[in-house]
Design a protein around this motif. Structure first.
Motif, PDB file in Angstrom:
ATOM      1  N   GLY A   1      27.782  57.846  31.900  1.00  0.00           N
ATOM      2  CA  GLY A   1      28.012  56.462  32.207  1.00  0.00           C
ATOM      3  C   GLY A   1      29.304  55.917  32.953  1.00  0.00           C
ATOM      4  O   GLY A   1      29.495  54.979  33.807  1.00  0.00           O
ATOM      5  N   SER A   2      30.383  57.047  32.857  1.00  0.00           N
ATOM      6  CA  SER A   2      31.575  56.758  33.572  1.00  0.00           C
ATOM      7  C   SER A   2      31.561  57.802  35.076  1.00  0.00           C
ATOM      8  O   SER A   2      32.538  57.941  35.536  1.00  0.00           O
ATOM      9  N   GLY A   3      30.256  58.122  35.472  1.00  0.00           N
ATOM     10  CA  GLY A   3      30.259  58.617  36.956  1.00  0.00           C
ATOM     11  C   GLY A   3      30.338  60.090  36.524  1.00  0.00           C
ATOM     12  O   GLY A   3      31.173  60.752  37.495  1.00  0.00           O
ATOM     13  N   ASN A   4      30.061  61.002  35.599  1.00  0.00           N
ATOM     14  CA  ASN A   4      29.982  62.105  35.424  1.00  0.00           C
ATOM     15  C   ASN A   4      31.729  62.740  35.595  1.00  0.00           C
ATOM     16  O   ASN A   4      32.004  63.347  36.138  1.00  0.00           O
ATOM     17  N   SER A   5      32.195  61.960  34.457  1.00  0.00           N
ATOM     18  CA  SER A   5      33.705  62.035  34.560  1.00  0.00           C
ATOM     19  C   SER A   5      34.386  62.593  32.801  1.00  0.00           C
ATOM     20  O   SER A   5      34.259  61.909  32.085  1.00  0.00           O
ATOM     21  N   GLN A   6      34.694  63.840  32.987  1.00  0.00           N
ATOM     22  CA  GLN A   6      35.486  64.307  31.860  1.00  0.00           C
ATOM     23  C   GLN A   6      36.853  63.584  31.635  1.00  0.00           C
ATOM     24  O   GLN A   6      37.350  63.438  30.674  1.00  0.00           O
ATOM     25  N   VAL A   7      37.397  62.969  32.686  1.00  0.00           N
ATOM     26  CA  VAL A   7      38.517  62.347  32.291  1.00  0.00           C
ATOM     27  C   VAL A   7      38.461  61.206  31.609  1.00  0.00           C
ATOM     28  O   VAL A   7      39.151  60.998  30.798  1.00  0.00           O
ATOM     29  N   ALA A   8      37.343  60.428  31.934  1.00  0.00           N
ATOM     30  CA  ALA A   8      36.950  59.174  31.129  1.00  0.00           C
ATOM     31  C   ALA A   8      36.550  59.547  29.663  1.00  0.00           C
ATOM     32  O   ALA A   8      37.006  59.072  28.818  1.00  0.00           O
ATOM     33  N   LEU A   9      35.942  60.802  29.595  1.00  0.00           N
ATOM     34  CA  LEU A   9      35.240  61.123  28.289  1.00  0.00           C
ATOM     35  C   LEU A   9      36.603  61.497  27.205  1.00  0.00           C
ATOM     36  O   LEU A   9      36.631  60.837  26.315  1.00  0.00           O
ATOM     37  N   PHE A  10      37.410  62.088  28.033  1.00  0.00           N
ATOM     38  CA  PHE A  10      38.544  62.707  26.981  1.00  0.00           C
ATOM     39  C   PHE A  10      39.691  61.192  26.822  1.00  0.00           C
ATOM     40  O   PHE A  10      40.358  61.384  25.723  1.00  0.00           O
ATOM     41  N   ASP A  11      39.694  60.465  27.778  1.00  0.00           N
ATOM     42  CA  ASP A  11      40.443  59.333  27.486  1.00  0.00           C
ATOM     43  C   ASP A  11      39.884  58.540  26.207  1.00  0.00           C
ATOM     44  O   ASP A  11      40.688  57.973  25.579  1.00  0.00           O
ATOM     45  N   ILE A  12      38.617  58.258  26.088  1.00  0.00           N
ATOM     46  CA  ILE A  12      37.812  57.668  25.222  1.00  0.00           C
ATOM     47  C   ILE A  12      38.011  58.488  23.791  1.00  0.00           C
ATOM     48  O   ILE A  12      38.415  57.806  22.717  1.00  0.00           O
ATOM     49  N   VAL A  13      38.000  59.903  23.819  1.00  0.00           N
ATOM     50  CA  VAL A  13      38.542  60.741  22.639  1.00  0.00           C
ATOM     51  C   VAL A  13      40.073  60.266  22.405  1.00  0.00           C
ATOM     52  O   VAL A  13      40.145  60.003  21.132  1.00  0.00           O
ATOM     53  N   LYS A  14      40.733  60.061  23.320  1.00  0.00           N
ATOM     54  CA  LYS A  14      42.174  59.986  22.803  1.00  0.00           C
ATOM     55  C   LYS A  14      42.358  58.445  22.289  1.00  0.00           C
ATOM     56  O   LYS A  14      43.009  58.212  21.355  1.00  0.00           O
ATOM     57  N   LEU A  15      41.657  57.567  22.875  1.00  0.00           N
ATOM     58  CA  LEU A  15      41.525  56.113  22.580  1.00  0.00           C
ATOM     59  C   LEU A  15      41.160  55.800  20.874  1.00  0.00           C
ATOM     60  O   LEU A  15      41.621  55.275  20.118  1.00  0.00           O
ATOM     61  N   TYR A  16      39.816  56.569  20.872  1.00  0.00           N
ATOM     62  CA  TYR A  16      39.045  56.323  19.797  1.00  0.00           C
ATOM     63  C   TYR A  16      38.611  57.484  18.724  1.00  0.00           C
ATOM     64  O   TYR A  16      37.989  57.133  17.960  1.00  0.00           O
ATOM     65  N   GLY A  17      39.488  58.483  18.973  1.00  0.00           N
ATOM     66  CA  GLY A  17      38.933  59.702  18.440  1.00  0.00           C
ATOM     67  C   GLY A  17      38.969  59.574  16.868  1.00  0.00           C
ATOM     68  O   GLY A  17      38.018  60.294  16.167  1.00  0.00           O
TER      69      GLY A  17
END
Length: 307
Positions: free
Chosen positions: A215-231
């Motif tokens: 959903g974020s354009g095949n982005s691990q950057v976005a994925l791990f930002d979400i983990v950082k924010l809401y982990g």
């Protein structure tokens, strides 16, 4: 500009993370006792590829499921009657049901009331099997449409999500918010609002790793930002892998760095319930059946997460 962005992310991280330490501890206690599970949807896609209907014969379907070595099952329920029909089959095959997936429509007033009532009736039917987590993905305005919800609808949806979570908490259950790719559109406004406008004590996160990645354009950057924010709010993971953006038959090495994800969650002190959901799409490879594929899934998930 970059300094403002860093300040913004730091503010979000504090507001999303600092208030949820006790909730994370509660979720970790749940997860510690929950066996590795598998969602029904992956089996639906394997069966459909072979021209079969998963669940048409529940006994035969779950016999194949259990033959893989899996000990827990995450089904999807539309009403409480479906729960009573499934329980004897689960018991026969010695399968636990620590989590379930339910459908909801929460962005309109009348539909929201009906959805909450339906989920609570399902929750009451689950008391006998000690289900701990109820996962829901609030429906979009229309599946397949590019229409986004209005601010008013997002506000109402968050209020209903929080209300549902509070009621489930009274029943000793955790509500875990789930997304597909739709919620990541328009600066991920729907995704972020559902987490920022709900109480962490009432609403946890089911991180469907690949849908967030896609959903974020095949982005691990976005994925791990979400983990950082809401982990700290992650109560459950849905596990799926791709190679070159295409869903594979097995959960293995690929586009998403799952060892990195496991390490990040360990550093946060979070131990989410793990649920395999290695689904197929039209362009997926075709080299094995569902039983063989899920046996291979177990090998890699145990290697990565140590379960």
């Amino acid at each position: 500009m970059s300094q403002n962005r860093r300040q913004f992310l730091n503010t979000l991280a504090v507001s999303a993370g600092a208030a949820v330490l006790s909730e994370a501890a509660r979720a970790e206690q749940h997860a510690a006792a929950l066996p590795l599970s598998c969602n029904q949807y992956s089996w639906i896609t394997f069966y459909a590829r072979d021209g079969k209907d998963w669940g048409k014969d529940p006994d035969a379907s779950l016999a194949e499921f259990a033959s893989t070595g899996l000990k827990a099952y995450e089904p999807a329920f539309n009403n409480a009657d479906e729960v009573s029909k499934l329980l004897p089959v689960l018991k026969k095959h010695r399968l636990a049901m620590p989590s379930v997936y339910v459908n909801t429509a929460l962005h309109e007033a009348a539909e929201g009331v009906k959805s909450i009532e339906s989920v609570l009736s399902i929750a009451d039917a689950l008391k006998a099997v000690d289900t701990k987590i109820i996962v829901t993905n609030p429906s979009p305005i229309q599946w397949g449409s590019d229409k986004n919800k209005s601010d008013e609808q997002l506000t109402r949806q968050a209020q209903n999500l929080d209300k549902l979570g509070a009621e489930l908490k009274k029943r000793g259950m955790t509500l875990a918010y789930h997304t597909h790719d739709v919620e990541l559109r328009a600066a991920a406004r729907e995704f972020h609002h559902m987490l920022l406008a709900t109480d962490p004590k009432n609403v946890s996160l089911c991180l469907d790793v690949h849908w967030v990645y896609r959903g974020s354009g095949n982005s691990q950057v976005a994925l791990f930002d979400i983990v950082k924010l809401y982990g700290k709010r992650i109560a459950e993971l849905h596990l799926r892998q791709s190679k070159g953006g295409i869903w594979q038959e097995t959960f293995t090495e690929g586009d998403i760095d799952y060892p990195r994800l496991a390490h990040a969650l360990d550093n946060l002190g979070v131990k989410p319930h793990l649920v395999l959901e290695q689904c197929l799409e039209k362009t997926s490879p075709k080299t094995m059946d569902g039983v063989e594929a899920h046996k291979e899934d177990l090998v890699y998930v145990k290697k990565v997460f140590g379960v």
